[in-house]
Design a protein around this motif. Structure first.
Motif, PDB file in Angstrom:
ATOM      1  N   SER A 259     -18.964  18.282  -8.952  1.00 51.99           N
ATOM      2  CA  SER A 259     -19.014  19.820  -8.850  1.00 51.99           C
ATOM      3  C   SER A 259     -20.252  20.239  -9.347  1.00 51.99           C
ATOM      4  O   SER A 259     -20.953  21.244  -8.790  1.00 51.99           O
ATOM      5  CB  SER A 259     -17.717  20.455  -9.741  1.00 51.99           C
ATOM      6  OG  SER A 259     -17.857  21.797  -9.892  1.00 51.99           O
ATOM      7  N   ARG A 260     -20.969  19.622 -10.261  1.00 47.86           N
ATOM      8  CA  ARG A 260     -22.201  19.844 -10.848  1.00 47.86           C
ATOM      9  C   ARG A 260     -23.177  19.640  -9.863  1.00 47.86           C
ATOM     10  O   ARG A 260     -24.254  20.583  -9.597  1.00 47.86           O
ATOM     11  CB  ARG A 260     -22.570  19.065 -12.126  1.00 47.86           C
ATOM     12  CG  ARG A 260     -21.801  19.831 -13.299  1.00 47.86           C
ATOM     13  CD  ARG A 260     -22.476  18.950 -14.556  1.00 47.86           C
ATOM     14  NE  ARG A 260     -22.297  17.466 -14.501  1.00 47.86           N
ATOM     15  CZ  ARG A 260     -21.217  16.670 -14.897  1.00 47.86           C
ATOM     16  NH1 ARG A 260     -20.262  17.448 -15.533  1.00 47.86           N
ATOM     17  NH2 ARG A 260     -21.008  15.343 -14.977  1.00 47.86           N
TER      18      ARG A 260
ATOM     19  N   ALA B 233     -15.683  13.375  -4.053  1.00 49.28           N
ATOM     20  CA  ALA B 233     -15.597  12.644  -5.174  1.00 49.28           C
ATOM     21  C   ALA B 233     -14.666  11.448  -4.954  1.00 49.28           C
ATOM     22  O   ALA B 233     -14.799  10.281  -5.260  1.00 49.28           O
ATOM     23  CB  ALA B 233     -14.716  13.581  -6.113  1.00 49.28           C
TER      24      ALA B 233
ATOM     25  N   ARG C 284     -20.779  26.885   1.174  1.00 50.30           N
ATOM     26  CA  ARG C 284     -19.184  26.661   1.348  1.00 50.30           C
ATOM     27  C   ARG C 284     -18.751  27.657   2.406  1.00 50.30           C
ATOM     28  O   ARG C 284     -19.193  28.747   2.489  1.00 50.30           O
ATOM     29  CB  ARG C 284     -18.582  27.110   0.096  1.00 50.30           C
ATOM     30  CG  ARG C 284     -18.814  26.171  -1.217  1.00 50.30           C
ATOM     31  CD  ARG C 284     -18.054  26.837  -2.463  1.00 50.30           C
ATOM     32  NE  ARG C 284     -18.658  26.247  -3.555  1.00 50.30           N
ATOM     33  CZ  ARG C 284     -17.956  24.960  -4.100  1.00 50.30           C
ATOM     34  NH1 ARG C 284     -16.803  24.588  -3.592  1.00 50.30           N
ATOM     35  NH2 ARG C 284     -18.187  24.412  -4.974  1.00 50.30           N
TER      36      ARG C 284
ATOM     37  N   GLU D 155     -26.221  24.114  -4.029  1.00 51.92           N
ATOM     38  CA  GLU D 155     -25.577  25.546  -3.651  1.00 51.92           C
ATOM     39  C   GLU D 155     -26.925  26.444  -4.237  1.00 51.92           C
ATOM     40  O   GLU D 155     -27.438  27.234  -3.394  1.00 51.92           O
ATOM     41  CB  GLU D 155     -24.543  25.929  -3.995  1.00 51.92           C
ATOM     42  CG  GLU D 155     -23.321  25.271  -3.079  1.00 51.92           C
ATOM     43  CD  GLU D 155     -21.980  25.855  -3.648  1.00 51.92           C
ATOM     44  OE1 GLU D 155     -21.290  26.746  -2.838  1.00 51.92           O
ATOM     45  OE2 GLU D 155     -21.822  25.811  -4.833  1.00 51.92           O
TER      46      GLU D 155
ATOM     47  N   LYS E 223     -14.767  14.394 -10.395  1.00 52.46           N
ATOM     48  CA  LYS E 223     -14.702  15.751  -9.760  1.00 52.46           C
ATOM     49  C   LYS E 223     -15.624  16.522 -10.375  1.00 52.46           C
ATOM     50  O   LYS E 223     -16.382  17.338  -9.710  1.00 52.46           O
ATOM     51  CB  LYS E 223     -13.462  16.323  -9.615  1.00 52.46           C
ATOM     52  CG  LYS E 223     -12.477  15.579  -8.739  1.00 52.46           C
ATOM     53  CD  LYS E 223     -11.094  16.284  -8.782  1.00 52.46           C
ATOM     54  CE  LYS E 223     -10.206  15.444  -8.106  1.00 52.46           C
ATOM     55  NZ  LYS E 223      -8.502  15.965  -8.027  1.00 52.46           N
ATOM     56  N   SER E 224     -15.838  16.513 -11.654  1.00 52.69           N
ATOM     57  CA  SER E 224     -16.684  17.442 -12.439  1.00 52.69           C
ATOM     58  C   SER E 224     -18.143  16.818 -12.289  1.00 52.69           C
ATOM     59  O   SER E 224     -19.135  17.884 -11.937  1.00 52.69           O
ATOM     60  CB  SER E 224     -16.669  17.149 -13.871  1.00 52.69           C
ATOM     61  OG  SER E 224     -16.761  16.030 -14.466  1.00 52.69           O
TER      62      SER E 224
ATOM     63  N   ARG F  17     -14.727  18.613   2.018  1.00 54.85           N
ATOM     64  CA  ARG F  17     -14.350  19.161   0.472  1.00 54.85           C
ATOM     65  C   ARG F  17     -15.140  18.382  -0.346  1.00 54.85           C
ATOM     66  O   ARG F  17     -15.272  17.261  -0.310  1.00 54.85           O
ATOM     67  CB  ARG F  17     -12.842  19.272   0.465  1.00 54.85           C
ATOM     68  CG  ARG F  17     -11.978  20.136   1.517  1.00 54.85           C
ATOM     69  CD  ARG F  17     -10.487  19.897   1.309  1.00 54.85           C
ATOM     70  NE  ARG F  17     -10.101  18.481   1.352  1.00 54.85           N
ATOM     71  CZ  ARG F  17      -9.266  17.903   0.808  1.00 54.85           C
ATOM     72  NH1 ARG F  17      -8.184  18.670   0.314  1.00 54.85           N
ATOM     73  NH2 ARG F  17      -8.850  16.749   0.952  1.00 54.85           N
ATOM     74  N   ALA F  18     -15.180  19.176  -1.386  1.00 54.27           N
ATOM     75  CA  ALA F  18     -15.736  18.505  -2.836  1.00 54.27           C
ATOM     76  C   ALA F  18     -14.933  17.411  -3.079  1.00 54.27           C
ATOM     77  O   ALA F  18     -15.169  16.319  -3.440  1.00 54.27           O
ATOM     78  CB  ALA F  18     -16.015  19.437  -4.023  1.00 54.27           C
ATOM     79  N   THR F  19     -13.639  17.408  -3.204  1.00 51.47           N
ATOM     80  CA  THR F  19     -12.829  16.579  -3.696  1.00 51.47           C
ATOM     81  C   THR F  19     -12.874  15.195  -2.509  1.00 51.47           C
ATOM     82  O   THR F  19     -12.692  14.136  -3.138  1.00 51.47           O
ATOM     83  CB  THR F  19     -11.223  16.904  -3.705  1.00 51.47           C
ATOM     84  OG1 THR F  19     -11.083  17.508  -2.166  1.00 51.47           O
ATOM     85  CG2 THR F  19     -11.044  17.884  -4.572  1.00 51.47           C
TER      86      THR F  19
ATOM     87  N   VAL G  95     -22.803  19.562  -6.560  1.00 49.36           N
ATOM     88  CA  VAL G  95     -22.471  20.713  -5.316  1.00 49.36           C
ATOM     89  C   VAL G  95     -23.102  21.839  -5.781  1.00 49.36           C
ATOM     90  O   VAL G  95     -23.880  22.686  -5.034  1.00 49.36           O
ATOM     91  CB  VAL G  95     -21.170  20.745  -4.956  1.00 49.36           C
ATOM     92  CG1 VAL G  95     -20.965  22.068  -4.105  1.00 49.36           C
ATOM     93  CG2 VAL G  95     -20.730  19.494  -4.141  1.00 49.36           C
ATOM     94  N   ALA G  96     -22.913  22.293  -7.112  1.00 47.06           N
ATOM     95  CA  ALA G  96     -23.376  23.725  -7.633  1.00 47.06           C
ATOM     96  C   ALA G  96     -24.904  23.520  -7.496  1.00 47.06           C
ATOM     97  O   ALA G  96     -25.589  24.677  -7.239  1.00 47.06           O
ATOM     98  CB  ALA G  96     -22.740  23.888  -9.132  1.00 47.06           C
TER      99      ALA G  96
END
Length: 157
Positions: A77-78, A66, A91, A84, A73-74, A61-63, A80-81
Motif C-alpha cells: 500500500s505504501r 502482495a 487505479r 501514484e 499488504k501495508s 490489484r494491490a492484494t 503503491v501510494a
C-alpha cells in the motif's frame, strides 16, 4: 538423476558452497538495491519490481501484488501510494467487478520502467561482457532453477 547427489548437512564441501552462495546472494541483493537508486532516484528496487509486474500482467490489484511477492499488504500500500503520487501508477475500476480497483502503469510509468530496464540491462551486459556464452547460459539456468523453488505457505516458513 543418476550420478547426482544431494546436499547433506555435515558435508564440508557442500556446507562451504552453501555458505558462499548465501553470502554472494546477499551481496547481489545489496548491490541491486543500491544501484536502483542510481538508475532512477524515485524508483526503489521494490517499486521497479512492482512496476515490472504491473506491466507484465497488464495491471492487477494491490492484494495480488502482495500475494505474489509475499509482502505485507501495508508495505504494498505504501509503495503503491508513492507510485501514484509520482504519477507512475493509476487505479482503474475493474470492468468485471466495479467494487475492485486495478492498478495500471501510466504512460509516464511505462516510459520510466523502459528507461530503467534498459539501464539495468546495459549494466548487466557490461558486468558479464567477459563471460563465455556457455557460462552465461549455465548461470541463467541455475538462477531459474533456484528461483523455481516454491515459497513456503504463510505461517509455515
Amino acid at each position: 538423476m543418476s550420478g547426482e547427489r544431494t546436499v547433506a548437512p555435515g558435508d564440508f564441501a557442500a556446507d562451504t558452497a552453501v555458505e558462499t552462495i548465501q553470502r554472494e546472494m546477499t551481496a547481489f541483493a545489496r548491490r541491486a538495491r543500491a544501484s536502483a537508486g542510481r538508475m532512477h532516484p524515485e524508483l526503489s528496487l521494490v517499486s521497479y519490481t512492482l512496476l515490472g509486474h504491473l506491466e507484465e500482467r497488464g495491471g492487477c490489484r494491490a492484494t495480488d501484488l502482495a500475494a505474489h511477492y509475499a509482502l505485507d499488504k501495508s508495505t504494498v500500500s505504501r509503495q503503491v501510494a508513492a507510485l501514484e503520487r509520482t504519477g507512475l501508477v493509476e487505479r482503474r475500476v475493474d470492468p468485471d467487478d466495479h467494487r475492485v480497483q486495478v492498478l495500471h502503469l501510466t504512460e509516464s510509468g511505462r516510459r520510466i520502467l523502459a528507461q530503467v530496464t534498459e539501464s539495468r540491462r546495459t549494466a548487466f551486459r557490461e558486468r558479464l561482457a567477459d563471460w563465455p556464452a556457455e557460462d552465461l547460459t549455465r548461470f541463467a539456468s541455475y538462477l531459474e532453477r533456484y528461483n523455481a523453488w516454491p515459497e513456503p505457505e504463510p505461517g509455515n516458513g
